[in-house]
Motif scaffolding. Structure first.
Motif, PDB file in Angstrom:
ATOM      1  N   GLY A  77      16.514   1.464   3.879  1.00  0.00           N
ATOM      2  CA  GLY A  77      17.289   0.829   2.821  1.00  0.00           C
ATOM      3  C   GLY A  77      16.755  -0.539   2.450  1.00  0.00           C
ATOM      4  O   GLY A  77      15.713  -0.991   2.926  1.00  0.00           O
ATOM      5  N   ASP A  78      17.495  -1.232   1.605  1.00  0.00           N
ATOM      6  CA  ASP A  78      17.105  -2.569   1.156  1.00  0.00           C
ATOM      7  C   ASP A  78      17.309  -3.607   2.267  1.00  0.00           C
ATOM      8  O   ASP A  78      18.175  -3.454   3.130  1.00  0.00           O
ATOM      9  N   TYR A  79      16.493  -4.661   2.211  1.00  0.00           N
ATOM     10  CA  TYR A  79      16.674  -5.860   3.037  1.00  0.00           C
ATOM     11  C   TYR A  79      16.682  -5.552   4.532  1.00  0.00           C
ATOM     12  O   TYR A  79      17.531  -6.028   5.291  1.00  0.00           O
ATOM     13  N   VAL A  80      15.710  -4.760   4.952  1.00  0.00           N
ATOM     14  CA  VAL A  80      15.541  -4.398   6.360  1.00  0.00           C
ATOM     15  C   VAL A  80      14.387  -5.200   6.945  1.00  0.00           C
ATOM     16  O   VAL A  80      13.377  -5.441   6.267  1.00  0.00           O
ATOM     17  N   SER A  81      14.510  -5.621   8.197  1.00  0.00           N
ATOM     18  CA  SER A  81      13.435  -6.317   8.911  1.00  0.00           C
ATOM     19  C   SER A  81      13.003  -5.474  10.108  1.00  0.00           C
ATOM     20  O   SER A  81      13.846  -5.050  10.908  1.00  0.00           O
ATOM     21  N   THR A 130       0.842  -1.201   0.000  1.00  0.00           N
ATOM     22  CA  THR A 130       0.000   0.000   0.000  1.00  0.00           C
ATOM     23  C   THR A 130       0.873   1.245   0.000  1.00  0.00           C
ATOM     24  O   THR A 130       0.619   2.210  -0.731  1.00  0.00           O
ATOM     25  N   HIS A 131       1.913   1.228   0.834  1.00  0.00           N
ATOM     26  CA  HIS A 131       2.821   2.380   0.866  1.00  0.00           C
ATOM     27  C   HIS A 131       3.518   2.569  -0.476  1.00  0.00           C
ATOM     28  O   HIS A 131       3.711   3.722  -0.924  1.00  0.00           O
ATOM     29  N   ARG A 132       3.927   1.509  -1.108  1.00  0.00           N
ATOM     30  CA  ARG A 132       4.622   1.651  -2.397  1.00  0.00           C
ATOM     31  C   ARG A 132       3.717   2.358  -3.416  1.00  0.00           C
ATOM     32  O   ARG A 132       4.175   3.229  -4.172  1.00  0.00           O
ATOM     33  N   PHE A 133       2.444   1.983  -3.456  1.00  0.00           N
ATOM     34  CA  PHE A 133       1.507   2.663  -4.353  1.00  0.00           C
ATOM     35  C   PHE A 133       1.321   4.121  -3.938  1.00  0.00           C
ATOM     36  O   PHE A 133       1.312   5.024  -4.789  1.00  0.00           O
ATOM     37  N   ALA A 134       1.156   4.374  -2.639  1.00  0.00           N
ATOM     38  CA  ALA A 134       0.953   5.744  -2.159  1.00  0.00           C
ATOM     39  C   ALA A 134       2.164   6.615  -2.478  1.00  0.00           C
ATOM     40  O   ALA A 134       2.018   7.786  -2.867  1.00  0.00           O
ATOM     41  N   ASN A 155       3.999   7.539   6.335  1.00  0.00           N
ATOM     42  CA  ASN A 155       3.786   8.728   5.520  1.00  0.00           C
ATOM     43  C   ASN A 155       4.139   8.415   4.062  1.00  0.00           C
ATOM     44  O   ASN A 155       5.147   7.748   3.797  1.00  0.00           O
ATOM     45  N   PRO A 156       3.352   8.881   3.105  1.00  0.00           N
ATOM     46  CA  PRO A 156       3.604   8.519   1.705  1.00  0.00           C
ATOM     47  C   PRO A 156       4.903   9.071   1.131  1.00  0.00           C
ATOM     48  O   PRO A 156       5.326   8.638   0.058  1.00  0.00           O
ATOM     49  N   LYS A 157       5.579   9.982   1.828  1.00  0.00           N
ATOM     50  CA  LYS A 157       6.848  10.513   1.339  1.00  0.00           C
ATOM     51  C   LYS A 157       8.042   9.656   1.754  1.00  0.00           C
ATOM     52  O   LYS A 157       9.164   9.883   1.294  1.00  0.00           O
ATOM     53  N   VAL A 158       7.826   8.664   2.601  1.00  0.00           N
ATOM     54  CA  VAL A 158       8.923   7.828   3.090  1.00  0.00           C
ATOM     55  C   VAL A 158       9.544   7.050   1.923  1.00  0.00           C
ATOM     56  O   VAL A 158       8.851   6.407   1.135  1.00  0.00           O
ATOM     57  N   VAL A 159      10.869   7.099   1.832  1.00  0.00           N
ATOM     58  CA  VAL A 159      11.608   6.343   0.817  1.00  0.00           C
ATOM     59  C   VAL A 159      11.915   4.956   1.378  1.00  0.00           C
ATOM     60  O   VAL A 159      12.485   4.830   2.458  1.00  0.00           O
ATOM     61  N   MET A 160      11.537   3.933   0.634  1.00  0.00           N
ATOM     62  CA  MET A 160      11.683   2.563   1.143  1.00  0.00           C
ATOM     63  C   MET A 160      12.304   1.678   0.065  1.00  0.00           C
ATOM     64  O   MET A 160      11.904   1.718  -1.103  1.00  0.00           O
ATOM     65  N   GLY A 161      13.284   0.887   0.456  1.00  0.00           N
ATOM     66  CA  GLY A 161      13.954  -0.019  -0.470  1.00  0.00           C
ATOM     67  C   GLY A 161      13.158  -1.290  -0.711  1.00  0.00           C
ATOM     68  O   GLY A 161      11.975  -1.380  -0.414  1.00  0.00           O
TER      69      GLY A 161
END
Length: 271
Positions: free
Chosen positions: A178-182, A120-124, A152-158
């Motif tokens: 970043g990438d590959y975070v848990s 959902t966040h990726r689409f937002a 928040n929809p502005k968050v950058v996520m890997g």
């Protein structure tokens, strides 16, 4: 006459989608009461992208905005961005590899709200970039209501992200992951007050954040660091270190090369 060249098999072209379809077919055959749900969610769709758009839109459906309209917006995003579908595949693989309760690609796709909240966040995020800010904020609100995850929809996520359980995760506007975070349940990536501007944490690749941890302020969590459950982190964390406590302090090394993948949340005796 020359023999027509056969098309590559779907399991070669898209193994994640093929595994989801195989799992769906098994459910449809073995659990008749779920067959209509499985057909509508998976088997009626030709591609992973179609099914993903449909499933997330169905989860977000509300009297304010129907699933059909949400899916239309998602499909428009997918037409111009392949990043979402590739990242979603990586998120599914991450969940299978890291969550011992997950045994099939189908499970996060259909059932896991952590995975669904991330998508959902990726689409937002993409909608926000396209200038459709109000729809992006609406999706944030629905995700908070449906999944109990507020990003928040502005968050950058890997890519390759796993939210284990997901409940209670809050991520502020200027955070970066970043990438590959848990990240486990109850985690906050927040600010420290009413200040404006760049005010939220920056989480590097490979980090593991334990349940209930609070990381506050414009601080950096170094690559492959480990944040112990319940910690309150107010300062930068060096790469490959473990921090714990309130306020958090360095208590040792990360314990392995890839904490987010290993998911080892126990401190060593010397720590």
């Amino acid at each position: 006459m020359r023999k027509e060249k056969e098309s590559p098999r779907v399991e070669i072209l898209d193994p994640v989608w093929q595994e989801i379809r195989d799992g769906a077919q098994e459910i449809a055959e073995n659990e008749p009461c779920l067959s209509s749900f499985i057909i509508a969610s998976v088997l009626n769709h030709h591609t992973f992208e179609e099914a993903l758009s449909h499933r997330i839109a169905q989860r977000l459906h509300h009297i304010d905005l129907s699933s059909d309209l949400i899916r239309q917006a998602f499909d428009e995003v997918l037409e111009v961005s392949s990043d979402i579908s590739q990242a979603a595949r990586a998120d599914i693989i991450a969940t299978i590899e890291r969550d011992p309760a997950c045994h099939r690609a189908l499970e996060p796709f259909l059932y896991f709200k952590g995975f669904q909240a991330i998508q959902t966040h990726r689409f937002a995020f993409e909608l926000y970039k396209q200038g459709r800010k109000d729809l992006a904020y609406y999706l944030q609100s629905r995700s908070s209501s449906v999944f109990q995850v507020d990003i928040n929809p502005k968050v950058v996520m890997g890519k390759g992200i796993m939210f284990d359980h997901g409940t209670g995760i809050v991520i502020g506007e200027t955070a970066k992951i970043g990438d590959y975070v848990s990240i486990l349940q109850g985690v906050t990536l927040g600010g420290t007050g009413k200040e404006d501007g760049n005010r939220h944490p920056k989480v590097s690749t490979g980090v593991l954040i334990g349940a209930g941890a609070k990381i506050l302020g414009n601080i950096k969590i170094g690559k492959c660091a480990r944040i112990a459950a319940g910690s309150v982190v107010l300062k930068d964390v060096p790469a490959c270190k473990t921090v714990a406590g309130v306020p958090a302090k360095i208590v040792g090394e990360a314990g392995c090369l890839h904490p987010a993948t290993e998911m080892n949340q126990m401190l060593n005796n010397d720590e």
